[in-house]
Design an enzyme around this catalytic site. Sequence first.
Site, short mmCIF file in Angstrom:
data_model
loop_
_atom_site.label_atom_id
_atom_site.label_comp_id
_atom_site.label_asym_id
_atom_site.label_seq_id
_atom_site.Cartn_x
_atom_site.Cartn_y
_atom_site.Cartn_z
N CYS A 154 0.86 -1.18 0.00
CA CYS A 154 0.00 0.00 0.00
C CYS A 154 0.90 1.23 0.00
O CYS A 154 1.49 1.58 1.03
CB CYS A 154 -0.92 0.00 1.22
SG CYS A 154 -2.00 1.44 1.32
N GLU B 3 -3.85 0.52 -5.98
CA GLU B 3 -2.89 -0.53 -6.33
C GLU B 3 -2.76 -0.58 -7.84
O GLU B 3 -3.71 -0.29 -8.56
CB GLU B 3 -3.35 -1.89 -5.77
CG GLU B 3 -2.26 -2.94 -5.76
CD GLU B 3 -1.02 -2.49 -5.01
OE1 GLU B 3 -0.04 -2.09 -5.70
OE2 GLU B 3 -1.02 -2.50 -3.77
#
Length: 339
Positions: free
Chosen positions: A2, A116
């Site tokens: 992340c 992402e």
Amino acid sequence: MCGRCRCSIRPDDIPRSCNLGNRPLRFLHTDRFRPAYNVSPGSNIPVVRRDTEADGQGTVVQCMKWGLIPSFTKKTEKPDYYRMFNARSESIGEKASFRRLLPGNRCLVVVEGFYEWKKDGSKKQPYYIHLKDDRPLVFAALYDSWKNSEGEVLYTFTILTTSSSSALGWLHDRMPVILGNKESTDEWLDGSSSSKFDSLLKPYEEPDLVWYPVTPAMGKPSFDGPECIKEVKIEETKPISMFFAKKVAKKEDQSEHQLPAAHKDVDETEKPKDPKEEPETNVGPSTLNLKREYGDISSDIKPSVNEEADNQYKSAAKKGNFKSPGDKQKTLFSYFGKG
């Protein structure tokens, strides 16, 4: 993994998102927070931690920088926030940078969603991941404090990651540790130093986590605003083998149109049979009779030229004239006639 998230939530709404209830609460340095749709390491984000000044009963919403700087870092060293913005949950009990923080430096990070990237050859397509009902996500994290050469104390944190869920495995092999209910947030925030958190540090498998593609422009940290989370349409990429297959098919079509007419006729009809498979032709009396009968029929319809000449010769013989009009040679009959 992340490395980008959306954090545009107001600090006042964070306690409710973490299900803190009626705990004693105070805010610290929240004026440093700037809501953003494209938050990257090095940014200030509100973090929830236990209040060590209130016997561990209260909580603090404190603004910290994303990207852990361990307390043992040299004072003269320039902080690198991208070095430890994530920590693998499987190894936090082994690495010195994280092991010492596990007993008392656990915290919660509240965001609306995270990004992402899906790798496709040399290209990367970002996706925005969030809860279906737009509730904030709560991540498990660890924090630390570091004093620089100027005597300033800097609070930083790292977000824990785990293996990706079964639904997100196609996108990436890692994802943040998401604490999805009050029990999990309370245990992570208030658990004893001897607690084992294996049951918490697992992939989030609930079906309310959804995603969609967004603009690649948000790959730049300077790109910010609601455009970061606007859904975009992406073209389906086809493998290069499909490109060559189309070329081959096109060439075959062209060559077929350029074939001579005779070749086309052969292609469009049945292939000639093998001579061995052809039936044998029996030449026998029946066949000969057919030819003879055909000749008889032909003679009945029209006499041949030889037959006409032969008839003329026979009629001439009956009359005693055996000479043709242009014949000068004497015949045997003329000789006896003179005598």
